[in-house]
Motif scaffolding. Structure first.
Motif, short mmCIF file in Angstrom:
data_model
loop_
_atom_site.label_atom_id
_atom_site.label_comp_id
_atom_site.label_asym_id
_atom_site.label_seq_id
_atom_site.Cartn_x
_atom_site.Cartn_y
_atom_site.Cartn_z
N ASN A 195 0.36 44.27 25.79
CA ASN A 195 0.80 43.07 25.09
C ASN A 195 0.08 41.86 25.69
OD1 ASN A 195 2.22 41.31 23.41
ND2 ASN A 195 3.95 41.17 24.81
N TYR A 196 -1.12 41.60 25.23
CA TYR A 196 -1.93 40.51 25.78
C TYR A 196 -1.46 39.16 25.23
CZ TYR A 196 -5.17 44.21 27.23
OH TYR A 196 -5.73 45.32 27.79
N ASP A 197 -1.49 38.16 26.10
CA ASP A 197 -1.13 36.80 25.70
C ASP A 197 -2.35 35.99 25.27
OD1 ASP A 197 1.80 36.74 26.58
OD2 ASP A 197 0.79 37.38 28.41
N VAL A 198 -3.49 36.28 25.90
CA VAL A 198 -4.73 35.54 25.65
C VAL A 198 -5.87 36.55 25.54
CG1 VAL A 198 -6.29 33.74 26.45
CG2 VAL A 198 -3.87 33.63 27.05
N GLY A 199 -6.78 36.30 24.62
CA GLY A 199 -7.96 37.14 24.50
C GLY A 199 -9.19 36.29 24.25
N ALA A 200 -10.28 36.65 24.90
CA ALA A 200 -11.56 35.98 24.66
C ALA A 200 -12.60 37.03 24.32
CB ALA A 200 -11.99 35.18 25.89
N GLY A 201 -13.39 36.76 23.29
CA GLY A 201 -14.37 37.73 22.85
C GLY A 201 -15.73 37.12 22.59
N ILE A 202 -16.75 37.91 22.84
CA ILE A 202 -18.14 37.55 22.55
C ILE A 202 -18.69 38.59 21.59
CG2 ILE A 202 -20.46 37.46 23.53
CD1 ILE A 202 -18.99 35.04 24.37
N SER A 203 -19.34 38.17 20.53
CA SER A 203 -20.00 39.07 19.59
C SER A 203 -19.01 40.09 19.02
CB SER A 203 -21.19 39.75 20.29
OG SER A 203 -22.07 40.32 19.36
N THR A 204 -19.24 41.39 19.22
CA THR A 204 -18.27 42.37 18.69
C THR A 204 -16.89 42.14 19.29
OG1 THR A 204 -18.04 44.70 18.08
CG2 THR A 204 -18.58 44.25 20.38
N GLY A 205 -16.84 41.60 20.50
CA GLY A 205 -15.56 41.27 21.12
C GLY A 205 -14.81 40.20 20.36
N ALA A 206 -15.55 39.25 19.76
CA ALA A 206 -14.92 38.21 18.95
C ALA A 206 -14.31 38.78 17.69
CB ALA A 206 -15.96 37.13 18.59
N LEU A 207 -14.91 39.86 17.17
CA LEU A 207 -14.40 40.47 15.94
C LEU A 207 -13.11 41.25 16.18
CD1 LEU A 207 -17.73 41.81 14.37
CD2 LEU A 207 -16.63 39.59 14.05
N MET A 208 -13.01 41.90 17.33
CA MET A 208 -11.84 42.77 17.54
C MET A 208 -10.65 42.07 18.20
SD MET A 208 -12.77 45.24 20.81
CE MET A 208 -14.38 45.71 20.22
N THR A 209 -10.89 41.00 18.95
CA THR A 209 -9.83 40.42 19.77
C THR A 209 -8.61 39.95 18.97
OG1 THR A 209 -11.45 39.80 21.46
CG2 THR A 209 -9.32 38.68 21.54
N PRO A 210 -8.76 39.34 17.79
CA PRO A 210 -7.54 38.94 17.06
C PRO A 210 -6.61 40.11 16.75
CG PRO A 210 -9.45 37.82 16.13
CD PRO A 210 -9.98 38.83 17.11
N LEU A 211 -7.16 41.24 16.33
CA LEU A 211 -6.31 42.40 16.03
C LEU A 211 -5.77 43.06 17.30
CD1 LEU A 211 -8.30 44.02 13.07
CD2 LEU A 211 -6.27 42.56 12.97
#
Length: 313
Positions: free
Chosen positions: A29-45
């Motif tokens: 249960n993450y409170d904060v997520g940061a993503g780059i490239s493919t990481g940016a696409l998956m982090t919201p879900l």
């Protein structure tokens, strides 16, 4: 006070299927997520723990869902994962800034990132940050855009920009403003945030997280003495680019994590790939990405894939 848990996800194109599978197994249960490239696409879900939708996205993506293919335009990357020399020649002749465009990916994002998802993340008081490289400033910097600041359609744009692999995907113009001066607009030109920042740790640290998981879509650093000889200019540019971009960044990563853990009292767990998955992360096939998802899921708790930094007691 509840301790915050964060996740930082690197770029990696199709290899993101492996990291997404790993996150599905962890199911934190993450409170904060940061993503780059493919990481940016998956982090919201990931922050919504919606792994059914995330699996559908990462196991049903093909090249045509990312790249705008035209009959008259050479593929930017061959099916064997090599940069296509004819795509370079085409781009030079017609004065294109990149080897391809990615409006198809923008539409693909629309299929899996809905306004209801965006609202739900805000409702749960979670924050997603996506990193994009601005090529219209000097020095060129990575800027992080938050779901708590941006409107839904703008936030999707930043997700798309972040995932546009340098020199291959679209280079897109969009106005932006700094957080302290929101009324002052600047014109930026945006692409893959992983150009200069491979792991988005700093924005997670600034949000006061006491535990951070880091998904790295690369194997553990390994010194290799006997690479195959460079055979042409394209291979030379590619290897030189990796030396500047990845090797230096990953060499400093362990030192950075050790410092953060000791100085800020944070537990940091790095999750690497078990090996190099393919010649090029810009080749997307449903069958291969489905296999990577399953392997990422099944090996998530494998200690050989992890490096853990524990804070001082």
């Amino acid at each position: 006070m509840k301790k915050k848990v964060g996740v930082a996800v690197s770029g990696g194109g199709a290899w993101g299927a492996f990291g997404a599978g790993t996150l599905a197994k962890l199911n934190k249960n993450y409170d904060v997520g940061a993503g780059i490239s493919t990481g940016a696409l998956m982090t919201p879900l990931v922050l919504l723990n919606d792994y059914d939708k995330l699996k559908e996205a990462y196991t049903n993506t093909r090249d045509k869902d990312i790249i705008d293919f035209k009959w008259y335009k050479p593929r930017p990357v061959t099916k064997k994962g090599k940069i296509n020399k004819w795509a370079i020649i085409y781009a030079l002749i017609f004065g294109n800034p990149t080897l391809a465009t990615t409006n198809a990916m923008k539409k693909h994002i629309d299929k899996f990132m809905k306004s209801t998802d965006f609202v739900e993340i805000l409702k749960r008081q979670k924050e997603v940050l996506v990193g994009c490289q601005n090529m219209a400033e000097e020095p060129s910097l990575v800027h992080f855009f938050s779901n708590k600041v941006e409107k839904f359609e703008d936030f999707k744009d930043w997700m798309w920009f972040s995932a546009n692999y340098s020199f291959v995907g679209s280079l897109v113009e969009k106005q932006w403003s700094e957080e302290l001066t929101p009324s002052v607009k600047h014109m930026g030109q945006w692409e893959d945030g992983g150009m200069t920042e491979v792991i988005p740790l700093q924005p997670i640290l600034e949000r006061g997280c006491s535990e951070i998981d880091v998904i790295i879509h690369r194997p553990k650093p390994n010194y290799t003495k006997n690479l195959s000889p460079i055979k042409n200019l394209i291979e030379h540019v590619d290897r030189g680019f990796k030396a500047m971009r990845y090797d230096i960044e990953f060499e400093n990563l362990l030192e950075t994590c050790e410092h953060m853990s000791q100085q800020h009292g944070i537990k940091i767990t790095l999750y690497y790939l078990p090996r190099k998955l393919s010649n090029n992360s810009m080749v997307f096939t449903k069958e291969q990405m489905s296999e990577w998802w399953e392997e990422g899921y099944n090996t998530a708790n494998d200690p050989d894939r992890q490096i853990v930094f524990n804070p001082p007691k």
